[in-house]
Design an enzyme around this catalytic site. Structure first.
Site, PDB file in Angstrom:
ATOM      1  N   LYS A  72       0.801  -1.230   0.000  1.00  0.00           N
ATOM      2  CA  LYS A  72       0.000   0.000   0.000  1.00  0.00           C
ATOM      3  C   LYS A  72       0.840   1.290   0.000  1.00  0.00           C
ATOM      4  O   LYS A  72       0.398   2.314  -0.499  1.00  0.00           O
ATOM      5  CB  LYS A  72      -0.937   0.023   1.212  1.00  0.00           C
ATOM      6  CG  LYS A  72      -2.091  -0.955   1.105  1.00  0.00           C
ATOM      7  CD  LYS A  72      -3.040  -0.790   2.274  1.00  0.00           C
ATOM      8  CE  LYS A  72      -4.123  -1.853   2.230  1.00  0.00           C
ATOM      9  NZ  LYS A  72      -5.120  -1.717   3.291  1.00  0.00           N
ATOM     10  N   ASP A 108     -10.273   2.741   2.116  1.00  0.00           N
ATOM     11  CA  ASP A 108     -10.490   2.111   3.436  1.00  0.00           C
ATOM     12  C   ASP A 108     -11.211   3.056   4.401  1.00  0.00           C
ATOM     13  O   ASP A 108     -12.220   2.698   5.011  1.00  0.00           O
ATOM     14  CB  ASP A 108      -9.153   1.700   4.073  1.00  0.00           C
ATOM     15  CG  ASP A 108      -8.621   0.399   3.504  1.00  0.00           C
ATOM     16  OD1 ASP A 108      -9.415  -0.381   2.941  1.00  0.00           O
ATOM     17  OD2 ASP A 108      -7.400   0.160   3.627  1.00  0.00           O
ATOM     18  N   ALA A 134      -2.248   2.027  15.221  1.00  0.00           N
ATOM     19  CA  ALA A 134      -1.729   3.152  14.433  1.00  0.00           C
ATOM     20  C   ALA A 134      -1.173   2.668  13.097  1.00  0.00           C
ATOM     21  O   ALA A 134      -0.322   3.312  12.500  1.00  0.00           O
ATOM     22  CB  ALA A 134      -0.646   3.872  15.232  1.00  0.00           C
ATOM     23  N   GLY A 135      -1.677   1.511  12.628  1.00  0.00           N
ATOM     24  CA  GLY A 135      -1.225   0.959  11.345  1.00  0.00           C
ATOM     25  C   GLY A 135      -2.003   1.570  10.181  1.00  0.00           C
ATOM     26  O   GLY A 135      -2.608   2.646  10.307  1.00  0.00           O
ATOM     27  N   GLY A 136      -2.005   0.859   9.061  1.00  0.00           N
ATOM     28  CA  GLY A 136      -2.634   1.366   7.839  1.00  0.00           C
ATOM     29  C   GLY A 136      -4.117   1.676   8.015  1.00  0.00           C
ATOM     30  O   GLY A 136      -4.592   2.728   7.568  1.00  0.00           O
ATOM     31  N   GLN A 257     -15.715  -0.128   1.235  1.00  0.00           N
ATOM     32  CA  GLN A 257     -14.456   0.240   0.569  1.00  0.00           C
ATOM     33  C   GLN A 257     -14.397  -0.437  -0.803  1.00  0.00           C
ATOM     34  O   GLN A 257     -13.909   0.145  -1.770  1.00  0.00           O
ATOM     35  CB  GLN A 257     -13.210  -0.007   1.441  1.00  0.00           C
ATOM     36  CG  GLN A 257     -12.915  -1.445   1.853  1.00  0.00           C
ATOM     37  CD  GLN A 257     -12.264  -2.261   0.759  1.00  0.00           C
ATOM     38  OE1 GLN A 257     -11.593  -1.706  -0.113  1.00  0.00           O
ATOM     39  NE2 GLN A 257     -12.472  -3.562   0.773  1.00  0.00           N
TER      40      GLN A 257
HETATM   41  P1  NDP Z   1      -0.962  -2.916  10.297  1.00  0.00           P
HETATM   42  O1  NDP Z   1      -0.040  -4.085  10.370  1.00  0.00           O
HETATM   43  O2  NDP Z   1      -0.604  -1.748   9.482  1.00  0.00           O
HETATM   44  O3  NDP Z   1      -1.241  -2.380  11.812  1.00  0.00           O
HETATM   45  C1  NDP Z   1      -1.584  -3.258  12.850  1.00  0.00           C
HETATM   46  C2  NDP Z   1      -1.864  -2.460  14.122  1.00  0.00           C
HETATM   47  O4  NDP Z   1      -2.335  -3.369  15.125  1.00  0.00           O
HETATM   48  C3  NDP Z   1      -0.637  -1.769  14.713  1.00  0.00           C
HETATM   49  O5  NDP Z   1      -1.025  -0.564  15.311  1.00  0.00           O
HETATM   50  C4  NDP Z   1      -0.172  -2.774  15.772  1.00  0.00           C
HETATM   51  O6  NDP Z   1       0.533  -2.171  16.831  1.00  0.00           O
HETATM   52  C5  NDP Z   1      -1.509  -3.262  16.288  1.00  0.00           C
HETATM   53  N1  NDP Z   1      -1.440  -4.576  16.938  1.00  0.00           N
HETATM   54  C6  NDP Z   1      -1.358  -5.788  16.323  1.00  0.00           C
HETATM   55  N2  NDP Z   1      -1.328  -6.763  17.252  1.00  0.00           N
HETATM   56  C7  NDP Z   1      -1.384  -6.161  18.465  1.00  0.00           C
HETATM   57  C8  NDP Z   1      -1.390  -6.637  19.814  1.00  0.00           C
HETATM   58  N3  NDP Z   1      -1.337  -7.937  20.096  1.00  0.00           N
HETATM   59  N4  NDP Z   1      -1.457  -5.736  20.824  1.00  0.00           N
HETATM   60  C9  NDP Z   1      -1.528  -4.398  20.544  1.00  0.00           C
HETATM   61  N5  NDP Z   1      -1.517  -3.887  19.296  1.00  0.00           N
HETATM   62  C10 NDP Z   1      -1.446  -4.755  18.266  1.00  0.00           C
HETATM   63  O7  NDP Z   1      -2.362  -3.519   9.851  1.00  0.00           O
HETATM   64  P2  NDP Z   1      -3.603  -2.719   9.209  1.00  0.00           P
HETATM   65  O8  NDP Z   1      -3.771  -1.444   9.941  1.00  0.00           O
HETATM   66  O9  NDP Z   1      -3.479  -2.707   7.735  1.00  0.00           O
HETATM   67  O10 NDP Z   1      -4.785  -3.710   9.569  1.00  0.00           O
HETATM   68  C11 NDP Z   1      -5.266  -3.819  10.896  1.00  0.00           C
HETATM   69  C12 NDP Z   1      -6.529  -4.666  10.867  1.00  0.00           C
HETATM   70  O11 NDP Z   1      -7.520  -3.971  10.125  1.00  0.00           O
HETATM   71  C13 NDP Z   1      -6.342  -6.025  10.186  1.00  0.00           C
HETATM   72  O12 NDP Z   1      -6.950  -7.013  10.987  1.00  0.00           O
HETATM   73  C14 NDP Z   1      -7.090  -5.884   8.875  1.00  0.00           C
HETATM   74  O13 NDP Z   1      -7.678  -7.109   8.476  1.00  0.00           O
HETATM   75  C15 NDP Z   1      -8.169  -4.876   9.257  1.00  0.00           C
HETATM   76  N6  NDP Z   1      -8.666  -4.106   8.100  1.00  0.00           N
HETATM   77  C16 NDP Z   1     -10.008  -4.132   7.878  1.00  0.00           C
HETATM   78  C17 NDP Z   1     -10.530  -3.421   6.818  1.00  0.00           C
HETATM   79  C18 NDP Z   1     -11.993  -3.482   6.577  1.00  0.00           C
HETATM   80  O14 NDP Z   1     -12.420  -3.035   5.499  1.00  0.00           O
HETATM   81  N7  NDP Z   1     -12.809  -3.958   7.510  1.00  0.00           N
HETATM   82  C19 NDP Z   1      -9.680  -2.630   5.901  1.00  0.00           C
HETATM   83  C20 NDP Z   1      -8.277  -2.629   6.268  1.00  0.00           C
HETATM   84  C21 NDP Z   1      -7.808  -3.365   7.329  1.00  0.00           C
HETATM   85  P3  NDP Z   1       2.139  -1.919  16.743  1.00  0.00           P
HETATM   86  O15 NDP Z   1       2.314  -0.650  15.964  1.00  0.00           O
HETATM   87  O16 NDP Z   1       2.537  -1.802  18.164  1.00  0.00           O
HETATM   88  O17 NDP Z   1       2.712  -3.130  16.052  1.00  0.00           O
END
Ligand code: NDP
Length: 287
Positions: A72, A108, A134-136, A257
């Site tokens: 992305k 998204d 704070a991810g994507g 989306q």
């Molecule tokens: P990223 O990998 O970019 O970000 C993941 C985030 O989750 C980070 O902030 C990470 O924290 C946090 N995280 C993961 N595991 C843990 C944990 N055990 N404890 C605390 N924090 C945690 O992923 P995305 O943002 O792209 O995706 C996140 C979710 O959103 C996915 O499950 C994806 O399937 C879903 N999604 C759903 C969509 C929809 O249309 N419904 C569209 C896009 C995504 P850290 O920074 O500390 O690693």
């Protein structure tokens, strides 16, 4: 006699790994519902091959492509135009090919907003928001909320660098006031919170028995609690509902989306009901 036309229009998704991405199910359902000779291809693309794959998109005259993990952000360097909100987020999940131009969009956050505003009738203007992650997904959602007039956004994240980076982006580039809160123990939700969002991957299949670590007793009646995980009954939402919150699942975000992407590609209104039903069927079959 009408000239035969056996050529399908092509769209799809580039990702790695990509096999479990369910988008094909809802896009193919949409093509069938509107009787379009379009195909959605689920394509494995390694990070080092993204440039060649984007060139392939032009060579095959595909109409567009979705990008998923890990492409992305990287894809931006192969685009001719990036829409302002996608440029703000620094991430593109949908590319539209218009003649020679590859145009980048991010649907998204817009999908999330449609589920929030249109379906749940929540007006984000002036609201105080807490987002876990704070991810994507969190980037896309918070940028759209900020642009829609949210007053304050607290970013609760485990890793400081990502949390602070998103906070800085929002404060510098949007009118919202953002702050970063390190996620150490169970987070107590401030009582003036209007909207709480889980934008982490906690609770994603197969880890359906996990939920984000917050003080669930700090949820109050009337709070809006949203999940990005695209199933209707995550533990997080079940707990929130028990505490009187109004809940919104990630399924609506996922469908919308895709629906926005469908319209960008075809120029037609998306058959949202067919897309929603196709996804629910596949989730129920694979549960
Ligand atoms: P990223 O990998 O970019 O970000 C993941 C985030 O989750 C980070 O902030 C990470 O924290 C946090 N995280 C993961 N595991 C843990 C944990 N055990 N404890 C605390 N924090 C945690 O992923 P995305 O943002 O792209 O995706 C996140 C979710 O959103 C996915 O499950 C994806 O399937 C879903 N999604 C759903 C969509 C929809 O249309 N419904 C569209 C896009 C995504 P850290 O920074 O500390 O690693």
């Amino acid at each position: 006699m009408v000239n035969p036309n056996y050529k399908a229009e092509l769209v799809g998704v580039f990702g790695h790994p990509v096999a479990e991405n369910p988008t094909v199910v809802m896009q193919e359902a949409a093509f069938q519902a509107l009787n379009l000779n379009w195909r959605y291809l689920t394509i494995e693309v390694l990070p080092e091959d993204l440039g060649a794959a984007m060139q392939g998109l032009r060579a095959f005259q595909m109409r567009g492509i979705n990008l998923t993990i890990p492409h992305k952000v990287e894809v931006l360097k192969y685009l001719d135009v990036v829409k302002p909100d996608a440029a703000l987020m620094g991430a593109v999940n949908t590319v539209v090919r218009k003649d020679d131009l590859l145009i980048g969009e991010n649907t998204d956050g817009k999908g999330f907003m449609r589920a929030l505003v249109q379906d749940a009738h929540v007006d984000p203007k002036g609201t105080s928001v807490v987002i876990l992650g704070a991810g994507g997904a969190a980037r896309a959602i918070t940028v759209e909320l900020a642009l829609a007039g949210a007053r304050q956004i607290s970013i609760v994240n485990r890793s400081e660098d990502r949390g602070k980076a998103l906070c800085e982006l929002l404060n510098e580039k949007t009118p919202v006031q953002a702050d970063y809160i390190p996620w150490v123990d169970a987070y107590k939700i401030p009582q003036d919170t209007d909207i709480l969002i889980n934008a982490t991957s906690i609770g994603l299949y197969p880890n359906v028995d996990q939920k984000p670590e917050i003080e669930y007793d700090s949820l109050r009646e009337g709070m809006v609690v949203c999940d990005v995980i695209p199933t209707s009954n995550t533990l997080f939402l079940t707990e929130a509902e028990k505490h009187g919150a109004k809940i919104i699942s990630g399924l609506g975000m996922l469908v919308y989306q895709g629906a926005i992407g469908f319209t960008l590609w075809t120029g037609l209104e998306a058959p949202v009901e067919s897309m929603y039903r196709a996804l629910l069927d596949t989730f129920n079959t694979n549960a």
